[in-house]
Scaffold this motif. Sequence first.
Motif, PDB file in Angstrom:
ATOM      1  N   ARG A  99       0.236   4.176  -2.578  1.00  0.00           N
ATOM      2  CA  ARG A  99      -1.096   4.753  -2.467  1.00  0.00           C
ATOM      3  C   ARG A  99      -1.198   5.635  -1.216  1.00  0.00           C
ATOM      4  NH1 ARG A  99      -5.845   3.545  -0.488  1.00  0.00           N
ATOM      5  NH2 ARG A  99      -7.612   4.309  -1.705  1.00  0.00           N
ATOM      6  N   VAL A 100      -0.669   5.135  -0.110  1.00  0.00           N
ATOM      7  CA  VAL A 100      -0.726   5.919   1.139  1.00  0.00           C
ATOM      8  C   VAL A 100       0.125   7.185   0.987  1.00  0.00           C
ATOM      9  CG1 VAL A 100      -0.182   5.894   3.599  1.00  0.00           C
ATOM     10  CG2 VAL A 100      -1.253   3.897   2.554  1.00  0.00           C
TER      11      VAL A 100
ATOM     12  N   VAL B  14      -2.915   0.986   5.887  1.00  0.00           N
ATOM     13  CA  VAL B  14      -2.331   1.602   7.084  1.00  0.00           C
ATOM     14  C   VAL B  14      -2.540   0.638   8.249  1.00  0.00           C
ATOM     15  CG1 VAL B  14      -2.564   3.478   8.773  1.00  0.00           C
ATOM     16  CG2 VAL B  14      -2.592   3.987   6.320  1.00  0.00           C
TER      17      VAL B  14
ATOM     18  N   GLN C 243      -1.900   9.706  -0.763  1.00  0.00           N
ATOM     19  CA  GLN C 243      -2.954  10.282   0.088  1.00  0.00           C
ATOM     20  C   GLN C 243      -2.386  11.356   1.021  1.00  0.00           C
ATOM     21  OE1 GLN C 243      -4.991   6.301   0.964  1.00  0.00           O
ATOM     22  NE2 GLN C 243      -6.658   7.748   1.139  1.00  0.00           N
TER      23      GLN C 243
ATOM     24  N   GLN D  50      -9.264   9.196  10.776  1.00  0.00           N
ATOM     25  CA  GLN D  50      -9.277   9.262   9.311  1.00  0.00           C
ATOM     26  C   GLN D  50      -8.163   8.394   8.705  1.00  0.00           C
ATOM     27  OE1 GLN D  50      -8.402  13.181   7.804  1.00  0.00           O
ATOM     28  NE2 GLN D  50      -8.690  12.592   5.674  1.00  0.00           N
ATOM     29  N   VAL D  51      -6.936   8.608   9.139  1.00  0.00           N
ATOM     30  CA  VAL D  51      -5.802   7.918   8.506  1.00  0.00           C
ATOM     31  C   VAL D  51      -5.848   6.419   8.794  1.00  0.00           C
ATOM     32  CG1 VAL D  51      -3.272   7.765   8.401  1.00  0.00           C
ATOM     33  CG2 VAL D  51      -4.395  10.012   8.506  1.00  0.00           C
ATOM     34  N   ASN D  52      -6.338   6.059   9.981  1.00  0.00           N
ATOM     35  CA  ASN D  52      -6.391   4.634  10.305  1.00  0.00           C
ATOM     36  C   ASN D  52      -7.367   3.864   9.426  1.00  0.00           C
ATOM     37  OD1 ASN D  52      -4.379   3.982  12.074  1.00  0.00           O
ATOM     38  ND2 ASN D  52      -5.580   4.391  13.899  1.00  0.00           N
ATOM     39  N   GLN D  53      -8.235   4.597   8.715  1.00  0.00           N
ATOM     40  CA  GLN D  53      -9.184   3.909   7.825  1.00  0.00           C
ATOM     41  C   GLN D  53      -8.627   3.642   6.442  1.00  0.00           C
ATOM     42  OE1 GLN D  53     -13.202   5.315   7.510  1.00  0.00           O
ATOM     43  NE2 GLN D  53     -12.922   6.515   9.372  1.00  0.00           N
ATOM     44  N   TRP D  54      -7.493   4.243   6.124  1.00  0.00           N
ATOM     45  CA  TRP D  54      -6.957   4.050   4.777  1.00  0.00           C
ATOM     46  C   TRP D  54      -6.465   2.607   4.612  1.00  0.00           C
ATOM     47  CZ3 TRP D  54      -3.241   8.904   4.429  1.00  0.00           C
ATOM     48  CH2 TRP D  54      -4.014  10.062   4.437  1.00  0.00           C
ATOM     49  N   PRO D  55      -6.875   1.946   3.547  1.00  0.00           N
ATOM     50  CA  PRO D  55      -6.430   0.570   3.340  1.00  0.00           C
ATOM     51  C   PRO D  55      -4.897   0.489   3.311  1.00  0.00           C
ATOM     52  CG  PRO D  55      -8.216   1.115   1.848  1.00  0.00           C
ATOM     53  CD  PRO D  55      -7.817   2.398   2.506  1.00  0.00           C
TER      54      PRO D  55
ATOM     55  N   SER E 267       0.818  -1.223   0.000  1.00  0.00           N
ATOM     56  CA  SER E 267       0.000   0.000   0.000  1.00  0.00           C
ATOM     57  C   SER E 267       0.851   1.272   0.000  1.00  0.00           C
ATOM     58  CB  SER E 267      -0.900   0.017   1.237  1.00  0.00           C
ATOM     59  OG  SER E 267      -0.117   0.264   2.399  1.00  0.00           O
TER      60      SER E 267
END
Length: 224
Positions: free
Chosen positions: A143-144, A197, A147, A190-195, A140
């Motif tokens: 992608r992260v 992470v 973001q 918010q950030v903890n929801q990003w696939p 990931s």
Amino acid sequence: MLSQDELKTQVGQAALQYVVPGEIVGVGTGSTVNKFIEALASMKTQIKGAVSSSEASTARLKALGIPVFDANEVDELSVYIDGADEIDNQGCMIKGGGAALTREKIVAAQSRRFVCIADESKLVSVLGKFPLPVEVIPMSTRRVMRQFAAMGGAVTLRLRDGKPLVTDNGQHILDVTGLQIRDALAFESQVNQWPGVVTVGVFAHQRAQVCLLGTAQGVKTLNF
Ligand code: 5RP
């Protein structure tokens, strides 16, 4: 004038007052916690042992004869002692400079009280000057990174000996600069929801209730 190392020793020793005799204590990671672990050796016959947040702290605890329990063997801890890279005046922190953020958050979450030990250089009004560590699953990473870039952050992949650093959990670490984290709770959620992470190094849901701050005038206790 006390050196930073002496300030860390002071707070490491001061943290002993929060250790409950007869119980298991949660132990964090880092150079300040290393001072606490050294101090804890003087109490080792009075405690059952420790739950540790990293392989590095586990090795130090065991070398001093302090039994280390798996987090799954223990339901709840009365106290977790750990350092921070930054702490604000509400007890929210940036952590993960030592790459141990995920296990640190797990042990913090199973503890009733988080006692942060830090020298006064760590106290800030707004979180974000220290590069924010984020543990990610390697596939990931790109992608992260995109973001965070869209949020205005500059991101680097943490390296060790020229290769991506691999955490105790087999994952990688991104370090993000250029953010001012004013709503730490919302940012963490918010950030903890990003696939991809695994954990963001903002500790707002698991903030500190107490900070023992090493200052030139002695140890200051901040209660949040
Ligand atoms: C490790 C951490 C540490 O608590 C943080 O980096 C502070 O370390 P030090 O006490 O060495 O300044 O979060 O992952």
